[in-house]
Scaffold this motif. Structure first.
Motif, short mmCIF file in Angstrom:
data_model
loop_
_atom_site.label_atom_id
_atom_site.label_comp_id
_atom_site.label_asym_id
_atom_site.label_seq_id
_atom_site.Cartn_x
_atom_site.Cartn_y
_atom_site.Cartn_z
N PRO A 123 7.97 10.01 -7.44
CA PRO A 123 9.27 9.80 -7.81
C PRO A 123 9.97 9.01 -6.99
O PRO A 123 11.04 8.17 -7.49
CB PRO A 123 10.09 11.25 -7.54
CG PRO A 123 9.14 11.90 -6.45
CD PRO A 123 7.79 11.66 -6.86
N MET A 124 9.25 8.30 -5.88
CA MET A 124 9.95 7.21 -5.22
C MET A 124 9.76 5.99 -5.77
O MET A 124 10.42 5.06 -5.03
CB MET A 124 9.45 7.49 -3.54
CG MET A 124 9.71 8.73 -2.86
SD MET A 124 11.56 9.00 -2.45
CE MET A 124 11.82 10.36 -3.65
N ALA A 125 8.81 6.02 -6.32
CA ALA A 125 8.67 4.60 -7.12
C ALA A 125 9.54 4.07 -8.09
O ALA A 125 10.03 2.80 -7.84
CB ALA A 125 7.24 4.82 -7.87
N LEU A 126 10.26 5.02 -8.88
CA LEU A 126 11.63 4.63 -9.43
C LEU A 126 12.71 4.13 -8.51
O LEU A 126 13.19 3.29 -8.94
CB LEU A 126 12.05 5.76 -10.47
CG LEU A 126 12.95 5.29 -11.34
CD1 LEU A 126 12.62 4.20 -12.17
CD2 LEU A 126 13.46 6.71 -11.93
N LYS A 127 12.70 4.66 -7.50
CA LYS A 127 13.99 4.56 -6.59
C LYS A 127 13.75 3.33 -5.74
O LYS A 127 14.62 2.49 -5.56
CB LYS A 127 14.31 5.79 -5.49
CG LYS A 127 15.52 5.68 -4.75
CD LYS A 127 15.66 6.80 -3.98
CE LYS A 127 17.10 6.83 -3.08
NZ LYS A 127 17.46 8.24 -2.45
N TYR A 128 12.58 3.18 -5.13
CA TYR A 128 12.43 1.85 -4.26
C TYR A 128 11.53 0.62 -4.77
O TYR A 128 11.36 -0.21 -4.14
CB TYR A 128 11.87 2.51 -3.21
CG TYR A 128 12.40 3.44 -2.09
CD1 TYR A 128 13.50 2.94 -1.48
CD2 TYR A 128 12.36 4.75 -2.41
CE1 TYR A 128 14.33 3.96 -0.87
CE2 TYR A 128 13.13 5.76 -1.46
CZ TYR A 128 14.16 5.23 -0.66
OH TYR A 128 14.80 6.29 -0.08
N GLY A 129 11.18 0.97 -6.03
CA GLY A 129 10.61 0.00 -6.88
C GLY A 129 10.88 -1.45 -6.82
O GLY A 129 10.41 -2.51 -6.71
N GLN A 130 12.33 -1.38 -7.16
CA GLN A 130 12.86 -2.69 -7.73
C GLN A 130 14.14 -2.97 -6.49
O GLN A 130 14.80 -2.14 -5.84
CB GLN A 130 13.49 -2.65 -8.98
CG GLN A 130 12.70 -2.52 -10.03
CD GLN A 130 11.68 -3.49 -10.37
OE1 GLN A 130 12.29 -4.67 -10.01
NE2 GLN A 130 10.45 -3.41 -10.53
N ARG A 190 0.78 -1.22 -0.01
CA ARG A 190 0.16 -0.05 -0.03
C ARG A 190 0.79 1.23 -0.11
O ARG A 190 0.30 2.22 0.27
CB ARG A 190 -0.94 -0.11 1.19
CG ARG A 190 -1.92 -1.24 1.20
CD ARG A 190 -2.68 -1.29 2.51
NE ARG A 190 -3.48 0.14 2.35
CZ ARG A 190 -4.69 0.28 2.08
NH1 ARG A 190 -5.11 -0.61 1.26
NH2 ARG A 190 -5.54 1.30 2.37
N GLY A 191 2.13 1.19 -0.31
CA GLY A 191 2.97 2.18 -0.46
C GLY A 191 4.25 1.75 -0.87
O GLY A 191 4.59 0.52 -1.17
N HIS A 192 5.32 2.67 -0.98
CA HIS A 192 6.63 2.20 -1.24
C HIS A 192 7.33 1.41 -0.36
O HIS A 192 7.23 1.71 0.87
CB HIS A 192 7.52 3.69 -1.60
CG HIS A 192 6.78 4.49 -2.56
ND1 HIS A 192 6.49 4.23 -3.76
CD2 HIS A 192 6.34 5.86 -2.27
CE1 HIS A 192 6.09 5.36 -4.52
NE2 HIS A 192 5.72 6.22 -3.52
N PRO A 193 8.08 0.60 -0.58
CA PRO A 193 8.78 -0.43 0.31
C PRO A 193 9.67 0.43 1.43
O PRO A 193 10.28 1.18 0.85
CB PRO A 193 9.57 -1.34 -0.53
CG PRO A 193 8.80 -1.47 -1.71
CD PRO A 193 8.38 -0.06 -1.91
N VAL A 194 9.48 -0.06 2.46
CA VAL A 194 10.55 0.53 3.48
C VAL A 194 11.66 -0.33 3.83
O VAL A 194 11.02 -1.61 4.56
CB VAL A 194 9.74 1.00 4.62
CG1 VAL A 194 10.86 1.48 5.91
CG2 VAL A 194 8.76 2.05 4.61
#
Length: 524
Positions: A416-423, A117-121
């Motif tokens: 913009p955090m999707a690109l950084k933390y998505g993979q 439900r959000g960017h991975p921590v």
């Protein structure tokens, strides 16, 4: 009555007090880093108060972090609706307290340890450290000692612990070399190693392993402003996390320790650098020994000089230790129910924490305030506690309540955090290096590159690598993202420079934090 703009210079408008609600209750941003408390029984308006304070901090250009235990706070990403069912009530309340009801949305970034439900921590075992990990897994003293040995050896040999499999591989190696390690570091029991591995397996089955990996969370990514100057509102999805209270508490303590290490001393700034709201705050103290509570009180006092504001949200002030309550200068107390003798005692104790108002009895006011009202005491000039006031809390400017799953997913995808933390990244680290060693030993060959003992021992460990800080941006200035810095052989040295510094205390601040949030975790 003169209309009050929600944000005046250097203040946060909390609500209207007095018999006609015309007396504005203002939180001075200069004293917001003296921390705060939001308390009250279920259904008395704590969530709305939390939302309105977060809005005001964001409008003042202060980033916010908060855990959303019910999903209600996601509505901050949308503007309030003039055609909504609550508009008439909110409009009347705004008129009563002399406020202009200017609906607007706020910049929101969603985070989720499970990445659903959000960017991975994520963080790494090396960054969390052995002591917080031991608390997370509920290890005994003997098992915690073995965990410390595993981290110490990994540091000395440059074996980066970046994810769960690295830690598991390191423990296997420790168990295989228990006899040799016992001579240098003390007894290493294979039974303890096995118990730690079982605890890791349980944690992995619960999904906690998703917390460990790369790219690790950069705190600078939470301390951002949007194009209009509003502070980023970071919302951690905690509906599922609440089912793992130990993971929740350990995660929050790790955030506090990382903030303390990374941010420079600033004294008393004109406004906080970042504000943290800790919902269900009692989870931080449940089953905690007195020595640990004393150290959490110490870090709450010291982190103030870093420009960090901590707000604890709980149903009853009695849920928090007295030593911690004494650090909370700004208080918003919603209604408490006193049905039993124990409740009545807690009510009297809560009333004693406020500077009396000759116009009413504080204990009676705390029991009788309605939904959307509270008894407030906010720090005044020179940090003096304000006289307690019965206050109508201002209405929120953003949507009250959750947003749809589709709306949330769209916001996450557009961030913009999707690109950084998505993979997830999987660099060569302890598991791979130990596998190379085992293969070389089996074939009688030599390991080359990062896997050789000679290369590992010659690596330059950056124990005291500093961080530059740009006070104008209010975020740690870092020339490269962590993923860019963490490439090549020197990334291992960088990672373990930080980990070793935390354990050995090579930096005063890091030693203090590890003492505060680590060394006494063993006293369970």
């Amino acid at each position: 009555m003169t209309a009050i703009v929600d944000l005046e210079a250097g203040t946060v408008f909390v609500g209207g007090a007095g018999a006609d609600h015309a007396l504005p209750q203002m939180l001075l941003l200069k004293y917001a880093n003296r921390h705060g408390l939001i308390a009250g029984a279920t259904g008395t308006g704590k969530t709305v108060t939390l939302q309105t304070l977060a809005e005001s901090f964001s409008r003042a250009g202060v980033p916010v972090f908060m855990a959303d235990v019910k999903g209600d706070l996601a509505g901050m990403a949308k503007s309030g609706d003039p055609a909504g069912k609550m508009h008439d009530a909110f409009q009347k309340r705004a008129e009563d307290i002399g406020m202009v009801l200017d609906y607007q949305d706020f910049p929101v970034t969603f985070w989720d340890i499970w990445g659903e439900r959000g960017h991975p921590v994520r963080t790494t075992p090396a960054e969390m450290g052995p002591l917080l990990l031991s608390r997370l897994m509920g290890l005994t003293d003997a098992q915690e000692g073995v965990m410390n040995i595993a981290f110490r050896v990994a540091d000395e040999q440059g074996l980066a612990l970046l994810d769960m499999k690295d830690l598991q591989a390191m423990l296997v190696w420790v168990g295989q070399n228990a006899k040799e390690l016992s001579l240098k570091y003390g007894n290493v029991s294979t039974a303890s190693v096995g118990a730690i591995q079982r605890a890791l397996m349980v944690l992995e089955n619960e999904g906690g392993n998703l917390l460990f990996g790369e790219p690790a969370l950069e705190l600078a990514d939470m301390m951002r402003l949007d194009a209009s100057g509003k502070g980023m509102v970071n919302i951690l999805s905690a509906e599922r996390l609440m089912n793992s209270p130990r993971l929740y508490a350990t995660f929050l303590l790790w955030l506090m320790s990382d903030l303390f290490e990374q941010l420079p001393e600033v004294g008393d700034p004109d406004k906080p650098r970042i504000v943290f709201f800790f919902d269900e705050a009692h989870l931080l103290f449940d089953d905690a020994p007195p020595a640990l509570v004393a150290k959490i009180e110490q870090v709450a006092r010291l982190i103030r000089s870093k420009g960090v504001s901590l707000w604890f949200i709980s149903q009853n002030p009695a849920d928090l230790p007295e030593s911690v309550l004494g650090q909370l200068g700004n208080r918003v107390q919603h209604a408490l129910r006193a049905f039993t003798a124990k409740d009545q005692k807690a009510l009297r104790l809560a009333a004693q924490n406020y500077r009396p108002n000759p116009d009413f009895d504080t204990a009676e006011a705390i029991q009788s305030v309605g939904t959307g009202e509270a008894v407030t005491s906010l720090l005044e000039v020179k940090g003096v506690p304000g006289i307690v006031q019965r206050t109508v809390i201002r209405p929120p400017l953003s949507q009250l309540g959750p947003i749809s799953d589709a709306e949330r997913a769209a916001l996450v995808a557009a961030s913009p955090m999707a690109l950084k933390y998505g993979q997830t990244l999987d660099r060569e680290s302890a598991a791979e290096i130990l596998a190379k060693r085992a293969e070389a030993a089996a074939t009688g060959g030599a390991v080359t590159g990062n896997g050789s003992d000679e290369d590992l021992w010659k690596m330059d460990r950056e124990h005291n690598r500093g961080r530059r800080y740009d006070p104008g941006l209010q975020i740690p200035a870092d020339p490269k993202p962590r993923s860019a810095r963490s490439s090549g052989s020197d990334s291992i040295a960088t990672t373990f420079g930080k980990s070793l510094a935390r354990q050995l205390g090579t930096k005063t601040g890091q030693a203090l934090v590890r003492g505060v949030l680590g060394s006494l975790f063993r006293g369970r």
